[in-house]
Design a protein around this motif. Structure first.
Motif, PDB file in Angstrom:
ATOM      1  N   CYS A  55     -78.848  61.880   3.768  1.00  0.00           N
ATOM      2  CA  CYS A  55     -77.789  62.668   3.114  1.00  0.00           C
ATOM      3  C   CYS A  55     -77.716  64.035   3.801  1.00  0.00           C
ATOM      4  O   CYS A  55     -78.744  64.672   4.024  1.00  0.00           O
ATOM      5  CB  CYS A  55     -78.134  62.838   1.637  1.00  0.00           C
ATOM      6  N   CYS A  58     -79.406  66.690   1.037  1.00  0.00           N
ATOM      7  CA  CYS A  58     -80.803  66.614   0.588  1.00  0.00           C
ATOM      8  C   CYS A  58     -81.706  65.831   1.527  1.00  0.00           C
ATOM      9  O   CYS A  58     -82.920  65.840   1.361  1.00  0.00           O
ATOM     10  CB  CYS A  58     -80.866  66.003  -0.806  1.00  0.00           C
ATOM     11  N   CYS A  68     -75.160  61.715  -0.683  1.00  0.00           N
ATOM     12  CA  CYS A  68     -75.756  60.648  -1.483  1.00  0.00           C
ATOM     13  C   CYS A  68     -75.170  60.691  -2.902  1.00  0.00           C
ATOM     14  O   CYS A  68     -74.486  61.641  -3.274  1.00  0.00           O
ATOM     15  CB  CYS A  68     -77.280  60.789  -1.525  1.00  0.00           C
ATOM     16  N   CYS A  71     -76.276  64.001  -4.821  1.00  0.00           N
ATOM     17  CA  CYS A  71     -75.625  65.246  -4.378  1.00  0.00           C
ATOM     18  C   CYS A  71     -74.129  65.228  -4.681  1.00  0.00           C
ATOM     19  O   CYS A  71     -73.527  66.262  -4.933  1.00  0.00           O
ATOM     20  CB  CYS A  71     -75.847  65.464  -2.888  1.00  0.00           C
TER      21      CYS A  71
HETATM   22 ZN   LIG Z   1     -78.226  64.057  -1.257  1.00  0.00          ZN
END
Ligand SMILES: [Zn+2]
Length: 198
Positions: A55, A58, A68, A71
Motif C-alpha cells: 500500500c 502504510c 489498501c 487506508c
Molecule cells: Zn494502507
C-alpha cells in the motif's frame, strides 16, 4: 532421479523455516502426488506476483498500487497510526477487532546483529506521514524484546521528536519476544486496551 525434482527441492528450501527433509516431502507432494494442487499453487503465485503491491500509504498488503482497504476506508480513525513490523501483524490485530485506526508497516525492527539499520526500515515514509500533520496518536505494536525496544526508542526520539502526539506501546500483555501473529485475538485485544504511555 530427476533434475527438475532436485531443482524444485532447492527452490522450496528458500522458504523460511523449511528444512531439507520437509522440502523434499513437499516437492514429492507437489510434483508427483498432488499435481492439481501444485497447478493451483503455481497459478496463485503467478497472479500474486503480478498484482500484490505494498500500500502506498502504510506499506501493508494491497493490489495494483492502490491504497489498501484500511487506508482507503474513511470510517477508520484518520488521526491514529498503529506501527507494526509486518503485514501479517495487521491481519492479527484486525482479527481482534480492537483497533479502528490506521497502520504503518516497518518491514522489521532495528537489529545491529543482522545489519538492519534505520535505512533498511520503512521509516522515511513514517516521517512523511507524521510531518503531513493530523496524527494525534501513535501505537507501537512491536516485539517485546531488545530489538523491538530499541526500535521504539528510535521512533520516539528520532521520528516523533518533540511533537504533540500521544505515544503508547502495547506488548506488555504478550509473552517476551513474542510476535503478534502468534498471539490469539483475546490477548491482542487486552494488550491494545492496556497500552501504556511510552
Ligand atoms: Zn494502507
Amino acid at each position: 532421479m530427476s533434475e527438475s525434482f532436485d531443482r524444485l527441492v532447492r527452490a522450496l528450501r528458500k522458504l523460511p523455516g523449511l528444512g531439507a527433509k520437509s522440502a523434499e516431502r513437499m516437492a514429492l507432494h507437489l510434483a508427483l502426488e498432488r499435481q492439481d494442487d501444485a497447478r493451483e499453487i503455481a497459478a496463485a503465485i503467478s497472479t500474486a506476483l503480478g498484482r500484490v503491491t505494498p500500500c502506498p500509504e502504510c506499506a501493508g498488503l494491497s493490489e495494483d498500487g492502490e491504497l489498501c482497504a484500511i487506508c482507503g476506508n474513511p470510517g477508520r480513525r484518520q488521526d491514529a497510526i498503529c506501527i507494526v513490523e509486518r503485514s501479517s501483524d495487521i491481519a492479527a490485530i484486525e482479527k481482534s477487532g480492537a483497533w479502528r485506526g490506521k497502520y504503518h508497516v516497518l518491514g522489521g525492527k532495528l537489529s545491529p546483529l543482522h545489519k538492519i539499520g534505520p535505512d533498511k526500515l520503512n521509516l522515511a515514509a513514517l516521517s512523511k506521514r507524521i510531518e503531513g500533520g493530523g496524527v494525534e496518536e501513535i501505537i507501537l505494536a512491536l516485539s517485546n524484546d531488545i530489538e523491538g525496544e530499541a526500535t521504539c526508542h528510535y521512533i520516539s526520539e528520532r521520528i516523533i521528536g518533540g511533537r504533540e502526539i500521544r505515544l503508547t506501546r502495547i506488548g506488555f500483555g504478550l509473552p517476551s519476544g513474542s510476535q503478534l501473529g502468534f498471539a490469539d485475538s483475546g490477548t491482542i485485544k487486552s494488550a491494545l486496551e492496556s497500552r501504556k504511555t511510552f
